[in-house]
Motif scaffolding. Structure first.
Motif, PDB file in Angstrom:
ATOM      1  N   ASP A   2      87.137 -30.938  36.870  1.00 30.93           N
ATOM      2  CA  ASP A   2      86.823 -29.746  37.654  1.00 30.93           C
ATOM      3  C   ASP A   2      87.665 -28.532  37.255  1.00 30.93           C
ATOM      4  N   VAL A   3      89.004 -28.699  37.289  1.00 30.24           N
ATOM      5  CA  VAL A   3      89.882 -27.536  37.134  1.00 30.24           C
ATOM      6  C   VAL A   3      90.999 -27.825  36.141  1.00 30.24           C
ATOM      7  N   PRO A  84      86.721 -28.754  31.490  1.00 27.19           N
ATOM      8  CA  PRO A  84      86.812 -28.357  32.904  1.00 27.19           C
ATOM      9  C   PRO A  84      85.786 -27.276  33.250  1.00 27.19           C
ATOM     10  N   LYS A  85      85.429 -27.203  34.527  1.00 26.57           N
ATOM     11  CA  LYS A  85      84.453 -26.207  34.985  1.00 26.57           C
ATOM     12  C   LYS A  85      85.078 -24.831  35.164  1.00 26.57           C
ATOM     13  N   VAL A  86      86.399 -24.784  35.414  1.00 23.19           N
ATOM     14  CA  VAL A  86      87.087 -23.519  35.606  1.00 23.19           C
ATOM     15  C   VAL A  86      88.557 -23.709  35.249  1.00 23.19           C
ATOM     16  N   ALA A  87      89.213 -22.620  34.820  1.00 26.47           N
ATOM     17  CA  ALA A  87      90.632 -22.663  34.466  1.00 26.47           C
ATOM     18  C   ALA A  87      91.383 -21.631  35.296  1.00 26.47           C
ATOM     19  N   ILE A  88      92.594 -21.970  35.695  1.00 27.29           N
ATOM     20  CA  ILE A  88      93.396 -21.051  36.508  1.00 27.29           C
ATOM     21  C   ILE A  88      94.853 -21.099  36.067  1.00 27.29           C
ATOM     22  N   ALA A  89      95.492 -19.938  36.032  1.00 30.11           N
ATOM     23  CA  ALA A  89      96.898 -19.868  35.636  1.00 30.11           C
ATOM     24  C   ALA A  89      97.495 -18.573  36.150  1.00 30.11           C
ATOM     25  N   LEU A 121      97.049  -9.330  26.262  1.00 27.26           N
ATOM     26  CA  LEU A 121      96.555 -10.559  25.637  1.00 27.26           C
ATOM     27  C   LEU A 121      95.717 -11.417  26.583  1.00 27.26           C
ATOM     28  N   THR A 122      95.830 -11.163  27.884  1.00 30.18           N
ATOM     29  CA  THR A 122      95.223 -12.077  28.857  1.00 30.18           C
ATOM     30  C   THR A 122      94.167 -11.450  29.753  1.00 30.18           C
ATOM     31  N   LEU A 123      94.480 -10.293  30.332  1.00 28.06           N
ATOM     32  CA  LEU A 123      93.611  -9.721  31.360  1.00 28.06           C
ATOM     33  C   LEU A 123      92.185  -9.433  30.883  1.00 28.06           C
ATOM     34  N   PRO A 124      91.985  -8.951  29.640  1.00 28.93           N
ATOM     35  CA  PRO A 124      90.607  -8.679  29.214  1.00 28.93           C
ATOM     36  C   PRO A 124      89.729  -9.923  29.155  1.00 28.93           C
ATOM     37  N   LEU A 125      90.342 -11.109  29.101  1.00 27.94           N
ATOM     38  CA  LEU A 125      89.577 -12.353  28.970  1.00 27.94           C
ATOM     39  C   LEU A 125      89.254 -12.994  30.320  1.00 27.94           C
ATOM     40  N   ALA A 126      89.923 -12.536  31.382  1.00 32.30           N
ATOM     41  CA  ALA A 126      89.785 -13.189  32.684  1.00 32.30           C
ATOM     42  C   ALA A 126      88.504 -12.759  33.393  1.00 32.30           C
ATOM     43  N   ASN A 127      87.839 -13.719  34.028  1.00 25.77           N
ATOM     44  CA  ASN A 127      86.651 -13.415  34.835  1.00 25.77           C
ATOM     45  C   ASN A 127      87.030 -12.781  36.162  1.00 25.77           C
ATOM     46  N   GLU A 128      88.121 -13.274  36.765  1.00 29.39           N
ATOM     47  CA  GLU A 128      88.615 -12.742  38.032  1.00 29.39           C
ATOM     48  C   GLU A 128      90.137 -12.672  37.965  1.00 29.39           C
ATOM     49  N   ILE A 129      90.680 -11.615  38.545  1.00 27.33           N
ATOM     50  CA  ILE A 129      92.131 -11.446  38.543  1.00 27.33           C
ATOM     51  C   ILE A 129      92.614 -11.336  39.988  1.00 27.33           C
ATOM     52  N   MET A 329      92.899 -18.582  46.180  1.00 27.31           N
ATOM     53  CA  MET A 329      92.689 -19.279  44.912  1.00 27.31           C
ATOM     54  C   MET A 329      91.711 -20.440  45.089  1.00 27.31           C
ATOM     55  N   LEU A 330      91.895 -21.207  46.172  1.00 27.53           N
ATOM     56  CA  LEU A 330      91.008 -22.336  46.423  1.00 27.53           C
ATOM     57  C   LEU A 330      89.574 -21.862  46.610  1.00 27.53           C
ATOM     58  N   GLU A 331      89.396 -20.801  47.355  1.00 32.80           N
ATOM     59  CA  GLU A 331      88.061 -20.260  47.600  1.00 32.80           C
ATOM     60  C   GLU A 331      87.385 -19.848  46.292  1.00 32.80           C
ATOM     61  N   ARG A 332      88.143 -19.180  45.414  1.00 35.43           N
ATOM     62  CA  ARG A 332      87.572 -18.734  44.147  1.00 35.43           C
ATOM     63  C   ARG A 332      87.253 -19.917  43.227  1.00 35.43           C
ATOM     64  N   VAL A 333      88.103 -20.934  43.236  1.00 32.20           N
ATOM     65  CA  VAL A 333      87.828 -22.133  42.433  1.00 32.20           C
ATOM     66  C   VAL A 333      86.545 -22.788  42.882  1.00 32.20           C
ATOM     67  N   PHE A 334      86.335 -22.877  44.193  1.00 29.30           N
ATOM     68  CA  PHE A 334      85.122 -23.533  44.722  1.00 29.30           C
ATOM     69  C   PHE A 334      83.841 -22.879  44.228  1.00 29.30           C
ATOM     70  N   THR A 335      83.874 -21.587  43.962  1.00 28.17           N
ATOM     71  CA  THR A 335      82.656 -20.895  43.531  1.00 28.17           C
ATOM     72  C   THR A 335      82.182 -21.344  42.163  1.00 28.17           C
ATOM     73  N   TYR A 336      83.062 -22.028  41.412  1.00 30.08           N
ATOM     74  CA  TYR A 336      82.688 -22.471  40.058  1.00 30.08           C
ATOM     75  C   TYR A 336      82.386 -23.961  39.998  1.00 30.08           C
ATOM     76  N   LEU A 337      82.578 -24.666  41.114  1.00 31.64           N
ATOM     77  CA  LEU A 337      82.417 -26.129  41.087  1.00 31.64           C
ATOM     78  C   LEU A 337      81.021 -26.538  41.569  1.00 31.64           C
TER      79      LEU A 337
END
Length: 337
Positions: A2-3, A84-89, A121-129, A329-337
């Protein structure tokens, strides 16, 4: 899978603790990766997390570039297999590059608007910040960020709540373990980071320690950033932990915090411990936010620091109520699962 969660700095263990526990409660399958960096591996073990250590952190610009490339390769091989369905860091440089290359949605947490190299190096690649409301959104947009979700607090609220809400217990025996005299107040100190944005600034904590010892009978615990600092602080006859310890528990039982960094200052301020920041650069928005709330002061003037310690030592304010980003964070992760 999942994550995917990637940890690249020791405080990230505290920060993601609640989210990981919520994943386990909800039956969300996750993969934890981290790099060989300072005390990160030891903290992962203290929290009893299971993860894969891939890559390390360089000191010079050349090392950082080479180790970045090597870590991207190692993570790419692993993540391409688990899918994984979504990545978070939070501030991981490698996760966005690998996830983007493998077409995995990215949720990225950022609270340092001045870490320009990392942000570009990172922000332009992120779907959500996800960011604290006080972190300058314009500066993040200038680095390519978009799709911001703000919360009214700081990331350290999650660190502190991981303990106060019982996800990992406060160690009430921490002072004894460090050989600290309970009959004297305890002051915790942290020098400025080794990061590229702080290089070249004088460490004023040794001068502060010398003045404090003349005027206040107290315990002083210092968390050096490297072996060179460790040697110098040990010569000052202060307590220098010889291995990774539970710093959050120590802060909880301390009476004052003086730091030239960021995370421990903000954790202390949230806990209600009198806190002085002597950070040598422009303060982050999250630090200004806590100063405006009366939870921290900022000065590099040693006389002012000593006077403030004398006037406020032990005057704890109690934990401040701020928004914890964990549920967001949990709410946003759920939207991708």
């Amino acid at each position: 899978m999942d994550v995917w969660i990637d940890l690249t700095n020791a405080p990230h263990v505290h920060y993601f603790c609640q989210l990981i526990k919520k994943f386990e409660k909800e039956g969300i399958e996750y993969l934890l990766t981290y790099r060989d960096s300072k005390n990160l591996d030891k903290l992962v073990k203290i929290y009893n997390f299971v993860g894969k250590c891939i890559g390390k952190h360089g000191k010079t610009l050349k090392e950082k570039l080479i180790f970045y490339a090597e870590r991207v390769i190692g993570l790419s091989e692993l993540i391409s297999n688990v899918k994984p369905k979504v990545a978070i860091a939070k501030h991981s440089v490698e996760l966005p590059r690998v996830a983007f290359g493998l077409n995995i949605p990215i949720i990225f947490v950022v609270d340092n608007e001045y870490a320009e190299a990392q942000n570009r190096l990172t922000l332009p690649l992120a779907n959500e910040i996800i960011k604290p409301i006080a972190t300058d959104e314009k500066k993040l947009k200038d680095c390519g960020g978009r799709n911001f979700i703000s919360f009214d607090g700081t990331c350290e609220v999650a660190n502190v709540n991981s303990r106060l809400k019982g996800y990992y217990p406060i160690d009430n025996d921490i002072l004894r373990k460090l050989g600290i005299d309970n009959n004297r107040p305890t002051i915790v100190m942290r020098p400025c980071p080794n990061s590229s944005y702080c290089n070249g600034h004088k460490d004023i904590l040794p001068d502060i320690i010398k003045e404090l010892k003349k005027r206040i009978d107290c315990n002083i615990v210092v968390f050096p950033r490297d072996d060179y600092q460790r040697i110098n602080y040990e010569k000052l006859n202060v307590i220098v932990p010889k291995e990774a310890i539970d710093a959050l528990s120590l802060l909880y039982h301390s009476d004052f915090m003086i730091g030239a960094g960021g995370t421990m200052n903000r954790e202390s301020a949230i806990l209600g411990i009198p806190t002085i920041s002597c950070y040598p650069q422009e303060l982050l928005g999250v630090d200004k936010y806590l100063i405006e709330k009366g939870r921290m002061v900022h000065t590099n003037n040693i006389k002012e620091i000593i006077n403030y310690v004398e006037d406020n030592l032990g005057k704890k304010l109690g934990v401040i109520e701020l928004e914890d980003p964990t549920d967001l964070m949990l709410e946003r992760v759920f939207t991708y699962l």
